[in-house]
Design a protein around this motif. Structure first.
Motif, PDB file in Angstrom:
ATOM      1  N   SER A  49       0.832  -1.207   0.000  1.00  0.00           N
ATOM      2  CA  SER A  49       0.000   0.000   0.000  1.00  0.00           C
ATOM      3  C   SER A  49       0.869   1.259   0.000  1.00  0.00           C
ATOM      4  O   SER A  49       2.049   1.230   0.341  1.00  0.00           O
ATOM      5  N   ILE A  50       0.252   2.363  -0.389  1.00  0.00           N
ATOM      6  CA  ILE A  50       0.939   3.647  -0.535  1.00  0.00           C
ATOM      7  C   ILE A  50       0.473   4.580   0.579  1.00  0.00           C
ATOM      8  O   ILE A  50      -0.701   4.945   0.622  1.00  0.00           O
ATOM      9  N   PRO A  51       1.357   4.970   1.492  1.00  0.00           N
ATOM     10  CA  PRO A  51       0.935   5.867   2.574  1.00  0.00           C
ATOM     11  C   PRO A  51       0.877   7.327   2.118  1.00  0.00           C
ATOM     12  O   PRO A  51       1.879   7.893   1.698  1.00  0.00           O
ATOM     13  N   ILE A  52      -0.330   7.901   2.170  1.00  0.00           N
ATOM     14  CA  ILE A  52      -0.528   9.328   1.882  1.00  0.00           C
ATOM     15  C   ILE A  52      -1.505   9.858   2.933  1.00  0.00           C
ATOM     16  O   ILE A  52      -2.706   9.603   2.850  1.00  0.00           O
ATOM     17  N   MET A  53      -0.987  10.568   3.916  1.00  0.00           N
ATOM     18  CA  MET A  53      -1.841  11.060   5.005  1.00  0.00           C
ATOM     19  C   MET A  53      -2.850  12.085   4.487  1.00  0.00           C
ATOM     20  O   MET A  53      -2.507  12.973   3.718  1.00  0.00           O
ATOM     21  N   LEU A  54      -4.098  11.932   4.939  1.00  0.00           N
ATOM     22  CA  LEU A  54      -5.117  12.947   4.653  1.00  0.00           C
ATOM     23  C   LEU A  54      -5.310  13.819   5.893  1.00  0.00           C
ATOM     24  O   LEU A  54      -4.974  14.980   5.893  1.00  0.00           O
ATOM     25  N   PHE A  55      -5.837  13.252   6.969  1.00  0.00           N
ATOM     26  CA  PHE A  55      -6.060  14.000   8.206  1.00  0.00           C
ATOM     27  C   PHE A  55      -4.855  13.828   9.119  1.00  0.00           C
ATOM     28  O   PHE A  55      -4.366  12.716   9.286  1.00  0.00           O
ATOM     29  N   ASP A  56      -4.398  14.936   9.748  1.00  0.00           N
ATOM     30  CA  ASP A  56      -3.317  14.805  10.724  1.00  0.00           C
ATOM     31  C   ASP A  56      -3.905  14.389  12.078  1.00  0.00           C
ATOM     32  O   ASP A  56      -5.117  14.176  12.200  1.00  0.00           O
ATOM     33  N   GLU A  57      -3.054  14.309  13.102  1.00  0.00           N
ATOM     34  CA  GLU A  57      -3.495  13.854  14.417  1.00  0.00           C
ATOM     35  C   GLU A  57      -4.564  14.752  15.037  1.00  0.00           C
ATOM     36  O   GLU A  57      -5.318  14.326  15.902  1.00  0.00           O
ATOM     37  N   LYS A  58      -4.644  16.002  14.590  1.00  0.00           N
ATOM     38  CA  LYS A  58      -5.629  16.943  15.134  1.00  0.00           C
ATOM     39  C   LYS A  58      -6.885  17.029  14.274  1.00  0.00           C
ATOM     40  O   LYS A  58      -7.785  17.806  14.566  1.00  0.00           O
TER      41      LYS A  58
END
Length: 101
Positions: free
Chosen positions: A23-32
């Protein structure tokens, strides 16, 4: 399958559970809970051919259900929401790779 899978979770989540193999990691939402849709779409379009089907995964499927609806309705992407997320994938004993970065 050969369908690309994009993992939209945060780096801390990737470290905690690992990623579905390939899989390809691409963050959408951060921790906040903040997000930058423009940056996400740029990375997405650089990483996968959005003219072909691709899948998205998060922890339990709640974030991807929102994103899948947006991508398919607003951008006409052929996107597959992996319902129940990485939690379910781990229960199925699908191949998980450690996150290294």
């Amino acid at each position: 399958s050969k369908t690309p899978i994009v993992d939209i979770r945060t780096p801390s989540e990737w470290k905690e559970t690992g990623l579905l193999q390939g899989s390809i990691p691409i963050m959408l939402f951060d921790e906040k809970g903040n997000y930058d849709l423009k940056v996400f779409l740029e990375k997405l379009n650089q990483s996968v051919d959005t003219k072909k089907p691709f899948a998205i995964i998060c922890r339990t499927g709640s974030r991807t259900s929102i994103l899948a609806q947006f991508l398919s309705q607003k951008l006409n992407y052929d996107v597959i929401n992996i319902k129940s997320g990485i939690v379910y994938a781990k229960r199925l004993n699908l191949p998980i790779a450690p996150y290294k970065r």
